[in-house]
Design a protein around this motif. Structure first.
Motif, PDB file in Angstrom:
ATOM      1  N   PRO A  11       0.846  -1.210   0.000  1.00  0.00           N
ATOM      2  CA  PRO A  11       0.000   0.000   0.000  1.00  0.00           C
ATOM      3  C   PRO A  11       0.875   1.251   0.000  1.00  0.00           C
ATOM      4  O   PRO A  11       2.009   1.229   0.499  1.00  0.00           O
ATOM      5  N   PRO A  12       0.390   2.354  -0.542  1.00  0.00           N
ATOM      6  CA  PRO A  12       1.165   3.603  -0.490  1.00  0.00           C
ATOM      7  C   PRO A  12       1.423   4.027   0.950  1.00  0.00           C
ATOM      8  O   PRO A  12       0.625   3.760   1.857  1.00  0.00           O
ATOM      9  N   LEU A  60      -5.183   3.998   7.534  1.00  0.00           N
ATOM     10  CA  LEU A  60      -5.910   2.733   7.479  1.00  0.00           C
ATOM     11  C   LEU A  60      -5.965   2.058   8.839  1.00  0.00           C
ATOM     12  O   LEU A  60      -5.127   2.298   9.712  1.00  0.00           O
ATOM     13  N   PHE A  61      -6.941   1.187   9.015  1.00  0.00           N
ATOM     14  CA  PHE A  61      -7.051   0.364  10.211  1.00  0.00           C
ATOM     15  C   PHE A  61      -5.807  -0.514  10.314  1.00  0.00           C
ATOM     16  O   PHE A  61      -5.432  -1.207   9.352  1.00  0.00           O
ATOM     17  N   SER A  62      -5.190  -0.544  11.485  1.00  0.00           N
ATOM     18  CA  SER A  62      -3.911  -1.251  11.646  1.00  0.00           C
ATOM     19  C   SER A  62      -4.001  -2.449  12.574  1.00  0.00           C
ATOM     20  O   SER A  62      -2.963  -3.022  12.929  1.00  0.00           O
ATOM     21  N   VAL A  83      -6.718  -9.202   6.599  1.00  0.00           N
ATOM     22  CA  VAL A  83      -7.493  -8.120   7.211  1.00  0.00           C
ATOM     23  C   VAL A  83      -7.749  -7.063   6.138  1.00  0.00           C
ATOM     24  O   VAL A  83      -6.804  -6.416   5.670  1.00  0.00           O
ATOM     25  N   PRO A  84      -8.997  -6.880   5.713  1.00  0.00           N
ATOM     26  CA  PRO A  84      -9.294  -5.857   4.692  1.00  0.00           C
ATOM     27  C   PRO A  84      -9.232  -4.460   5.308  1.00  0.00           C
ATOM     28  O   PRO A  84     -10.245  -3.905   5.759  1.00  0.00           O
ATOM     29  N   GLN A  85      -8.034  -3.887   5.325  1.00  0.00           N
ATOM     30  CA  GLN A  85      -7.822  -2.630   6.034  1.00  0.00           C
ATOM     31  C   GLN A  85      -8.675  -1.493   5.485  1.00  0.00           C
ATOM     32  O   GLN A  85      -9.250  -0.708   6.237  1.00  0.00           O
ATOM     33  N   ILE A  86      -8.726  -1.386   4.165  1.00  0.00           N
ATOM     34  CA  ILE A  86      -9.527  -0.302   3.567  1.00  0.00           C
ATOM     35  C   ILE A  86     -11.004  -0.481   3.909  1.00  0.00           C
ATOM     36  O   ILE A  86     -11.702   0.470   4.274  1.00  0.00           O
ATOM     37  N   SER A  87     -11.491  -1.710   3.828  1.00  0.00           N
ATOM     38  CA  SER A  87     -12.904  -1.969   4.091  1.00  0.00           C
ATOM     39  C   SER A  87     -13.264  -1.672   5.539  1.00  0.00           C
ATOM     40  O   SER A  87     -14.317  -1.077   5.819  1.00  0.00           O
ATOM     41  N   VAL A  88     -12.396  -2.091   6.483  1.00  0.00           N
ATOM     42  CA  VAL A  88     -12.674  -1.816   7.893  1.00  0.00           C
ATOM     43  C   VAL A  88     -12.635  -0.312   8.157  1.00  0.00           C
ATOM     44  O   VAL A  88     -13.453   0.221   8.924  1.00  0.00           O
TER      45      VAL A  88
END
Length: 448
Positions: A38-39, A46-48, A133-138
């Motif tokens: 990811p950038p 984002l969710f970490s 873990v879908p970080q963007i989605s969460v």
């Protein structure tokens, strides 16, 4: 269909649920593509957390949003019940068509559906599964939750404002003014309108004794009329069509909504008569309730309902009745300057083909005044406001529309004389009727 969907609570929330389900499936796939690299700027926002944290967050969001949505639905139903019992059942359309309520419910259900759909994609790495873990989605789910919390606060504020009777009457007033401006031209402009598409000067034709009745096939309220379809049917049959019912009237299946007759020198065959009856019936839209789509009298009907409900012994709120009469007065003054004559449609050769009746000022004044005058006959404040309404209307209406105002004024005087009022109240009400008479004569002296 468009009018039906506009006043329903479910279309916008249903659309939100569908979009959330699609996003809940598609966005985790985007997560999987960019998860490895990811950038840098994106990592900060984002969710970490890990899989367990993501599942806990999404589960909490889904569970809490179900509770909030149930609360919102409960408050909405409570509001509808209050509006129906306290003011008028015909005000329910105002709430169900409220975009703020629809959008709030849609946001809550969208957040719930999105969180629940994304939850199924979180993997812990056990049982030979790859941890994911879908970080963007969460993160999107968290943002939707924050937006839902803000929407809940705004919804409660909006609901508190909408529960006020003044807000309800203003909403009815605004919707009716919009309908009037959309359907009725200014009276002085009617002579210059294109006669092929609108009004034209001239008297309403008198149908012959053997005119063909145009019956309807369903029962309900006349909600709208397809003018183009009626004009095409009349031209095809080479006939004149007269619709003598107006939007808002109650129709019964098998009864006439109007009549038709051939132009002079022509004849309607039995086949043409049957086809004309069928096409005329198809051009008349019938619904289970009145709407403000083409019914310019519906707003006055709602305001009159509010006034009469307020004057009932169980509520006994003459102030609300006075305020409702003030709104009715403003609408009547707006209508007095509009073309209330029959709408006449002509073909390309400028021959009259369709005549559509409209409610005249006499009907509208009776609608606004008759019931409040009957049920508020013993309340001087209501009688005074009716006198003020007639005075305001007399001042704004053109002279050719004064007879119905004079008739309503005579009924008001008769009601005042028949009440057991003290001398001070009687003198004041008589003075107000005198001022209304002065307005009919074009004078506006200051009241004493």
């Amino acid at each position: 269909m468009r009018e039906t969907l506009r006043v329903q609570l479910w279309p916008l929330p249903t659309l939100g649920v569908a979009l959330a389900a699609v996003a809940g499936v598609g966005l985790p796939q985007l997560d999987a593509r960019i998860q490895l690299d990811p950038p840098t700027w994106l990592k900060t926002y984002l969710f970490s957390g890990g899989p367990d944290a993501a599942r806990s967050v999404l589960s909490a969001i889904a569970g809490s949003l179900v509770t909030v949505t149930a609360l919102t639905f409960s408050l909405t139903v409570l509001t509808l019940q209050l509006a129906s019992s306290q003011f008028s059942p015909r005000l329910l359309r105002t709430f169900t068509a409220d975009r703020h309520v629809q959008a709030t419910l849609a946001l809550f259900l969208t957040t719930f559906t999105f969180a629940l759909t994304v939850l199924r994609t979180v993997r812990t790495g056990k049982d030979e599964q790859t941890e994911f873990v879908p970080q963007i989605s969460v993160t999107v789910a968290l943002l939707l939750t924050l937006a839902s919390l803000l929407a809940l606060v705004l919804f409660l504020s909006h609901l508190a404002r909408e529960l006020r009777i003044e807000t309800m009457m203003r909403s009815v007033h605004s919707a009716t003014v919009h309908t009037i401006h959309r359907l009725l031209p200014q009276q002085q402009d009617t002579a210059g309108r294109d006669s092929a598409a609108g009004n034209a000067s001239g008297a309403t034709p008198e149908p012959p004794a053997n005119a063909l009745p145009l019956t309807v096939s369903a029962s309900g309220f006349l909600t709208s009329m397809d003018e183009k379809a009626l004009l095409r049917a009349a031209v095809e049959a080479d006939a004149v069509v007269l619709i003598d019912r107006t939007p808002g009237d109650s129709l019964v299946a098998g009864t006439p909504v109007g009549v038709a007759w051939p132009r002079p020198g022509t004849h309607l065959s039995s086949e043409a008569r049957a086809r004309l009856v069928g096409r005329a019936a198809a051009a008349v839209s019938i619904g289970p309730e009145r709407t403000d789509r083409e019914d310019v009298a519906f707003g006055i009907r709602q305001l009159t309902d509010i006034a009469t409900k307020a004057l009932s012994p169980g509520i006994n709120d003459p102030t609300t009745a006075v305020h409702a009469l003030a709104h009715s007065s403003a609408l009547l003054c707006e209508l007095a300057g509009r073309d209330l004559g029959p709408r006449m449609l002509h073909d390309d050769q400028q021959r009259l083909r369709v005549v559509l009746r409209r409610p005249d000022l006499d009907e509208l004044v009776t609608l606004a005044v008759a019931q409040p005058l009957r049920y508020g006959a013993g309340e001087p404040a209501v009688l005074a406001r009716i006198a003020a309404l007639l005075r305001e209307l007399a001042w704004t209406a053109p002279p050719d529309r004064h007879p119905p105002i004079a008739g309503a004024l005579a009924r008001l005087r008769s009601t005042i004389d028949g009440q057991d009022l003290d001398d001070t109240e009687h003198v004041r009400l008589v003075e107000l009727t005198r001022l209304a008479e002065e307005a009919l004569a074009g004078r506006w002296p200051p009241g004493r």
